[in-house]
Design a protein around this motif. Sequence first.
Motif, PDB file in Angstrom:
ATOM      1  N   THR A 211       0.812  -1.216   0.000  1.00 19.06           N
ATOM      2  CA  THR A 211       0.000   0.000   0.000  1.00 19.06           C
ATOM      3  C   THR A 211       0.848   1.269   0.000  1.00 19.06           C
ATOM      4  O   THR A 211       0.546   2.229  -0.723  1.00 19.06           O
ATOM      5  CB  THR A 211      -0.925   0.009   1.234  1.00 19.06           C
ATOM      6  OG1 THR A 211      -1.712  -1.193   1.237  1.00 19.06           O
ATOM      7  CG2 THR A 211      -1.854   1.213   1.218  1.00 19.06           C
ATOM      8  N   CYS A 212       1.918   1.259   0.780  1.00 18.04           N
ATOM      9  CA  CYS A 212       2.702   2.485   0.973  1.00 18.04           C
ATOM     10  C   CYS A 212       3.941   2.578   0.086  1.00 18.04           C
ATOM     11  O   CYS A 212       4.388   3.692  -0.225  1.00 18.04           O
ATOM     12  CB  CYS A 212       3.138   2.604   2.427  1.00 18.04           C
ATOM     13  SG  CYS A 212       1.777   2.867   3.578  1.00 18.04           S
TER      14      CYS A 212
ATOM     15  N   GLY B  19      -3.019  -1.149   5.917  1.00 14.55           N
ATOM     16  CA  GLY B  19      -2.039  -0.795   4.905  1.00 14.55           C
ATOM     17  C   GLY B  19      -1.222   0.427   5.240  1.00 14.55           C
ATOM     18  O   GLY B  19      -0.295   0.772   4.506  1.00 14.55           O
ATOM     19  N   TYR B  20      -1.524   1.067   6.355  1.00  9.76           N
ATOM     20  CA  TYR B  20      -0.786   2.269   6.758  1.00  9.76           C
ATOM     21  C   TYR B  20       0.165   1.980   7.911  1.00  9.76           C
ATOM     22  O   TYR B  20       1.269   2.504   7.953  1.00  9.76           O
ATOM     23  CB  TYR B  20      -1.760   3.384   7.157  1.00  9.76           C
ATOM     24  CG  TYR B  20      -1.074   4.694   7.480  1.00  9.76           C
ATOM     25  CD1 TYR B  20      -0.668   5.548   6.461  1.00  9.76           C
ATOM     26  CD2 TYR B  20      -0.829   5.065   8.803  1.00  9.76           C
ATOM     27  CE1 TYR B  20      -0.025   6.748   6.749  1.00  9.76           C
ATOM     28  CE2 TYR B  20      -0.186   6.247   9.102  1.00  9.76           C
ATOM     29  CZ  TYR B  20       0.208   7.091   8.080  1.00  9.76           C
ATOM     30  OH  TYR B  20       0.853   8.274   8.367  1.00  9.76           O
TER      31      TYR B  20
END
Length: 271
Positions: free
Chosen positions: A188-189, A216-217
């Motif tokens: 995600t990142c 996802g963070y």
Amino acid sequence: MSVPTIGAALGVADLAQYRDWLLEAQRDLELQSFFDAAVLNSDWQPLVDEALRQLDGHTGRLGIHGPFWGFTIHSKDPEVRAVVAKRMDQALDVCDAVGATQMVIHSPYTTWDHNNFDNNEDARATLIENTHATIGGVVKRAEDQGVVLVIENIEDVDPIDRRHLANSFDSDAIRLSIDTGHAFYAHTCNGAPPVDYYVKSAGEMLNHVHLQDADGYADRHWAIGEGKIRWHSIFRALEKLEVRPRLLLELRDKAGIPASMEFIQREGLGQ
């Protein structure tokens, strides 16, 4: 093929609460009470004795999480390498005492590495050389002891790098681990592939999986079904493996184990 049996990563203090659940299906277990330097430097035998008491009758596969705080396994500093080897040897002593056949260690690959490998000549080879210099003796001892070291992805963006590292030892004592939340964060990142691609990349080198949900963070370690991970794709990839890795719920709040199992069973993913 039957659905896989799910185990858990637990501290010794959690065993009394989850003992019946572990024994009912002889679930795999990862003990997470022996990675802290303060524990490894102390008299940990009473902790081992309590674990063995709680696990009387348990025949599932047993492992521990090895030490990782304060160092990497690819140090360039000879004195730091000595500390890493000491910590790993202490953890292997615990493996011997408790009867563990697997130990989780952390990957050395960072996001910085990924973005600079092709900026610095021989950077990939140098990382592998430094890892051999740091834990080469540990891998040999694990091999002699019958323990498999599994390298868990942390910041890894390209999962093939970790596979190349594990293969470079040419030893049955070092294999791969995947943490689903770490992989989802990297996807995600940082532009990493989706989580099921990590499974496909590891292939038959995959011996161990931390199951945790996330947004996802951050590294949430939420109950399964609480986050955004696409679990069906992961389990479809796992189903194609000839040898099943240990699948272990690694939740920050262990009270989320029943809800996680309810989700997994309802979706037909595991038992």
